[in-house]
Design an enzyme around this catalytic site. Structure first.
Site, PDB file in Angstrom:
ATOM      1  N   HIS A 291       0.824  -1.216   0.000  1.00 60.01           N
ATOM      2  CA  HIS A 291       0.000   0.000   0.000  1.00 60.01           C
ATOM      3  C   HIS A 291       0.857   1.265   0.000  1.00 60.01           C
ATOM      4  O   HIS A 291       0.368   2.335  -0.357  1.00 60.01           O
ATOM      5  CB  HIS A 291      -1.063  -0.015   1.106  1.00 60.01           C
TER       6      HIS A 291
ATOM      7  N   ASP B 153       1.137  -7.638   2.488  1.00 57.22           N
ATOM      8  CA  ASP B 153       1.242  -6.211   2.152  1.00 57.22           C
ATOM      9  C   ASP B 153       2.706  -5.784   1.972  1.00 57.22           C
ATOM     10  O   ASP B 153       3.256  -5.053   2.779  1.00 57.22           O
ATOM     11  CB  ASP B 153       0.564  -5.395   3.257  1.00 57.22           C
TER      12      ASP B 153
ATOM     13  N   SER C  13       3.940   2.349   8.499  1.00 54.96           N
ATOM     14  CA  SER C  13       3.757   1.329   7.478  1.00 54.96           C
ATOM     15  C   SER C  13       5.061   1.137   6.722  1.00 54.96           C
ATOM     16  O   SER C  13       5.702   2.106   6.331  1.00 54.96           O
ATOM     17  CB  SER C  13       2.652   1.725   6.511  1.00 54.96           C
TER      18      SER C  13
HETATM   19  N1  ARG Z   1      -5.021   0.703   7.563  1.00 57.04           N
HETATM   20  C1  ARG Z   1      -3.711   0.802   6.982  1.00 57.04           C
HETATM   21  C2  ARG Z   1      -3.214   2.243   7.095  1.00 57.04           C
HETATM   22  O1  ARG Z   1      -3.723   3.023   7.809  1.00 57.04           O
HETATM   23  C3  ARG Z   1      -3.681   0.272   5.592  1.00 57.04           C
HETATM   24  C4  ARG Z   1      -4.439   1.073   4.579  1.00 57.04           C
HETATM   25  C5  ARG Z   1      -4.366   0.564   3.168  1.00 57.04           C
HETATM   26  N2  ARG Z   1      -5.386  -0.442   2.873  1.00 57.04           N
HETATM   27  C6  ARG Z   1      -6.711  -0.168   2.582  1.00 57.04           C
HETATM   28  N3  ARG Z   1      -7.533  -1.160   2.420  1.00 57.04           N
HETATM   29  N4  ARG Z   1      -7.189   1.037   2.493  1.00 57.04           N
HETATM   30  O2  ARG Z   1      -2.682   2.890   6.269  1.00 57.04           O
HETATM   31  N1  ASP Z   2      -1.491   1.557   7.902  1.00 59.53           N
HETATM   32  C1  ASP Z   2      -0.757   2.626   8.554  1.00 59.53           C
HETATM   33  C2  ASP Z   2       0.254   3.263   7.604  1.00 59.53           C
HETATM   34  O1  ASP Z   2       0.036   3.310   6.420  1.00 59.53           O
HETATM   35  C3  ASP Z   2      -0.112   2.155   9.813  1.00 59.53           C
HETATM   36  C4  ASP Z   2      -0.991   2.372  10.999  1.00 59.53           C
HETATM   37  O2  ASP Z   2      -1.767   3.338  11.018  1.00 59.53           O
HETATM   38  O3  ASP Z   2      -0.866   1.589  11.943  1.00 59.53           O
HETATM   39  O4  ASP Z   2       1.224   3.860   7.998  1.00 59.53           O
END
Ligand code: ARG
Ligand code: ASP
Length: 723
Positions: free
Chosen positions: A84, A220, A654
């Site tokens: 991502h 990921d 991330s």
């Molecule tokens: N929750 C994670 C973060 O805050 C991954 C986000 C990417 N994935 C998604 N399905 N939107 O960035």
């Molecule tokens: N998914 C988040 C990021 O892209 C990580 C988190 O918020 O824990 O940095």
């Protein structure tokens, strides 16, 4: 009885020191954390993690594009980060013929690796405490403006007095709410190429349904490589560049981790707010989060229905939908987590303790005695403005797509009037290439019009504080009976709904174009909303917020003076931090207990044929059937996929490496568990968990699934548990 008590106390101290709270500054690990880390099982020294004299872990960590973290995993500059995080790079190379998002991408050799203009890898050379220099001449009596100009002057002289090596840069940043300042010396490599990415059905497996969720099965990850000139120095992309040779690259452990094993996550957490007063937290939970969640709820419902109806819409809106859904889901988890762990009560207890200390220490009381009452009054004063700001940001700034377009047009018209035709032309081209070309590719005015009608109603109904409501005013002028009619009127009359209409305006001579823009009904309406927002909401908001910031700086200082034995960590501010904890499951709710590791079996369990979120690629299912796992299975013969730990992480972490007690890579951080997303305000070791991909799953996908064995051969694989 006494013995039991002693035992209980020592147990609670032991578990307390195992809490994973804290995003620590690498330069203070030796004095603040090393002993605790070693007691938790770490077999390294603080110097092995961060050193300016010898190669250390920090030399393998980069700020990836400024928004994620990545780590060097080979002597040839191979970089590991999340799928991502690399998504837009992967997407930029994707076309219908070469669909790297769908099929994955694996460069067969160096010359097939793909360059990504704008993407960079920034290393930290050193971090220094420069508080004394920067705060020289600053006094407690100073007003805020004088304080800031003194600081700015000091930063300027520090910069002038510093000699930097070629390619190095220096940033001076406030920490602990401006009570301390650190300088960060960096070196940035601008040639970062895409090397490999799994297909989306692995890299984004589970998509939005599984986002923020444990148990998780997302692979990921994506692989990049840093390139340098022949002297190993940073250089813009050139065919003559060669793979970068790092000072350190992370060895990769094939032995994994088990329950309670020590883990350390090293990266660039973006923003946290761990020292807010209880009033701020209740405002977030009771007022701001519900409003933002409510707004996104409405927008997501409309878009979701359209995506289900039309596969073309689905493609056009998938990425936008995911972005809006990401924080919508996070906020829901955050509010619930604060309630479940009594986050507000905990802050209140701390405040009571603080008051008690003040009541005993006259000098502190004199300086800080009024802080909490002031906070209470200030947050009360802020509330209506914060709520309206939330509405404006979400509705005008984000969810109604055409208003973003209209706001760019406002800026363009201003540019013409303030800076002339040449500046206008330049800005117009930037807007077209960086925003509008893409915007219209994925824009459906008929969907946006529905979102407009729904959200404008919400906006209008929440125009409080007796300020004039521009939405109602326009409806009166136009004589439209409801928001739907208003939407239909504006979307029919405006030139902003289609690329053809807008570009035909922009093709005209600047003066004429600006005249047409300024007469556009959506331009006029957006302009009125913005004027009203700026004069009646934003200004007031910033004024109060500035007072809150000052109070928060004093409160931070006060806490440190009132509790001199307590260790404090500065809130995340996108600078390099260490967080550590242990592998551990958690109990999300009554009678449910989560274990900390998921396996390939779980992927197979989640498989739904042809589902856009849960279809498991056939090749992966085949490997599972044949149990063709190579060296990547654990002791029990299964391939671990993800695991969780108590490491305190946030957005920006991330792509951060998770390393074992020896500094070997064991996993790749990418998310948090939903129940504990309130860790940004209120870390609680009972439910806050970070989610990592097990590095063995990553290697398994690279080697067995993709057949990119040459990449594995570049890496340093180790077996620390056998040695
Ligand atoms: N929750 C994670 C973060 O805050 C991954 C986000 C990417 N994935 C998604 N399905 N939107 O960035
Ligand atoms: N998914 C988040 C990021 O892209 C990580 C988190 O918020 O824990 O940095």
């Amino acid at each position: 009885m006494k013995k039991v008590l002693v035992l209980l106390i020592s147990v609670s101290i032991a578990t307390m020191s195992f809490a994973g709270e804290g995003m620590w500054l690498p330069i203070f690990l030796k004095s603040l954390n090393e002993t605790e880390m070693q007691n938790m099982g770490m077999r390294m020294s603080a110097e092995d993690i961060y050193s300016v004299n010898k190669g250390s872990l920090k030399d393998a960590i980069v700020h990836f594009g400024g928004f994620c973290t990545a780590e060097v995993i080979s002597s040839q500059g191979l970089l590991l980060t999340n799928h991502h995080c690399g998504y837009s790079a992967i997407q930029s190379h994707t076309s219908l013929e070469k669909n790297y998002i769908r099929d994955g991408f694996w460069a067969a050799s160096h010359k097939h690796e793909l360059s990504n203009p704008g993407l960079f890898a920034k290393f930290i050379v050193r971090i220094d405490d420069v508080s004394e220099q920067i705060l020289a001449g600053v006094t407690e009596e100073m007003d805020e403006a004088t304080r800031q100009s003194t600081i700015d002057k000091n930063i300027k002289s520090l910069r002038e007095a510093t000699t930097l090596k070629k390619f190095e840069e220096i940033e001076v940043r406030p920490f602990f709410k401006g009570n301390q300042y650190f300088s960060i010396t960096t070196i940035t490599y601008p040639d970062v190429r895409l090397v490999g990415a799994p297909p989306e059905m692995i890299g984004k497996f589970g998509s939005d349904t599984d986002n923020w969720v444990w148990p998780r099965h997302t692979g990921d990850f994506a692989i990049f490589r840093i390139y340098a000139n022949e002297n190993n120095e940073p250089a813009e992309y050139s065919e003559n560049n060669v793979p970068f040779k790092p000072k350190h690259h992370l060895p990769i452990s094939l032995d994994g981790v088990e329950q309670d094993d020590f883990t350390l996550v090293f990266g660039f957490p973006g923003r946290t707010n761990s020292y807010l007063p209880s009033y701020a937290i209740s405002q977030i939970v009771d007022v701001l989060n519900p409003a933002k969640i409510g707004i996104r709820d409405q927008a997501l419902k409309i878009v979701d229905a359209e995506m289900r109806r039309d596969p073309q819409v689905k493609i056009q809106y998938a990425s936008k939908f995911a972005r809006i859904a990401n924080y919508w889901k996070k906020w829901i988890g955050e509010s619930q987590g604060i309630k479940v762990t009594d986050g507000i009560g905990r802050k209140q207890k701390l405040e009571a303790k603080f008051k008690k200390v003040l009541s005993k220490k006259k000098n502190l009381h004199k300086k800080y005695g009024s802080l909490l009452d002031e906070f209470e009054a200030l947050y009360k004063e802020l509330e209506p403005y914060a709520l309206m700001k939330g509405h404006y940001d979400e509705i005008v700034g984000r969810n109604i797509e055409i208003m973003r377009a209209a706001n760019y047009m406002r800026r363009l018209a201003d540019r013409y009037e303030n800076n002339g035709a040449a500046a206008y032309g330049k800005y117009k081209n930037i807007l077209i290439s960086r925003f509008f070309d893409d915007f219209y590719k994925n824009y459906r005015p008929e969907i946006d019009q529905k979102v407009f009608a729904t959200l404008m109603k919400t906006y209008s109904e929440n125009a409080q504080m007796g300020i004039a409501d521009p939405v109602k005013k326009l409806m009166l002028t136009l004589g439209t009976k409801d928001y739907k009619e208003l939407a239909s009127h504006l979307y029919t009359k405006t030139k902003f709904t289609t690329k053809e209409a807008l570009y035909s305006v922009l093709e005209k001579a600047p003066e004429e174009a600006v005249k047409i823009l300024r007469a556009d009904p959506l331009f006029i309406f957006t302009d009125e909303l913005a004027q009203q927002y700026n004069t009646q909401i934003a200004n007031q908001y910033s004024e109060i917020q500035a007072k809150i910031n000052k109070n928060q700086r004093l409160y931070m200082k006060a806490l440190m003076e009132a509790f001199p034995k307590q260790r404090f960590y500065p809130d995340a501010n996108s600078t390099l931090r260490v967080t550590y904890g242990k592998v551990d499951g958690y109990a999300p709710r009554d009678a449910v207990q989560y274990t900390p590791v998921t396996y390939l079996e779980g992927i197979i369990e989640k498989h739904v044929e042809d589902d856009y979120e849960f279809h498991v690629p056939e090749r992966l299912r085949k490997l599972y059937e044949l149990k063709d796992y190579g060296q990547y299975a654990d002791k029990t013969g299964k391939v671990p996929v993800c695991f969780i730990g108590t490491n305190h992480t946030t957005g920006g972490n991330s792509g951060s490496p998770a390393v074992d007690a020896y500094g070997n890579l064991i996993g790749l951080n990418f998310d948090r568990a939903w129940e504990g997303t309130m860790s940004d305000y209120n870390y609680d070791a009972s439910i806050c968990r970070n989610i990592m991909v097990d590095v063995r799953y990553i290697l398994f996908v690279i080697d067995k699934y993709a057949g990119a064995r040459h990449l594995i051969d570049e890496m340093t694989l180790v077996h620390p548990k056998e040695e």
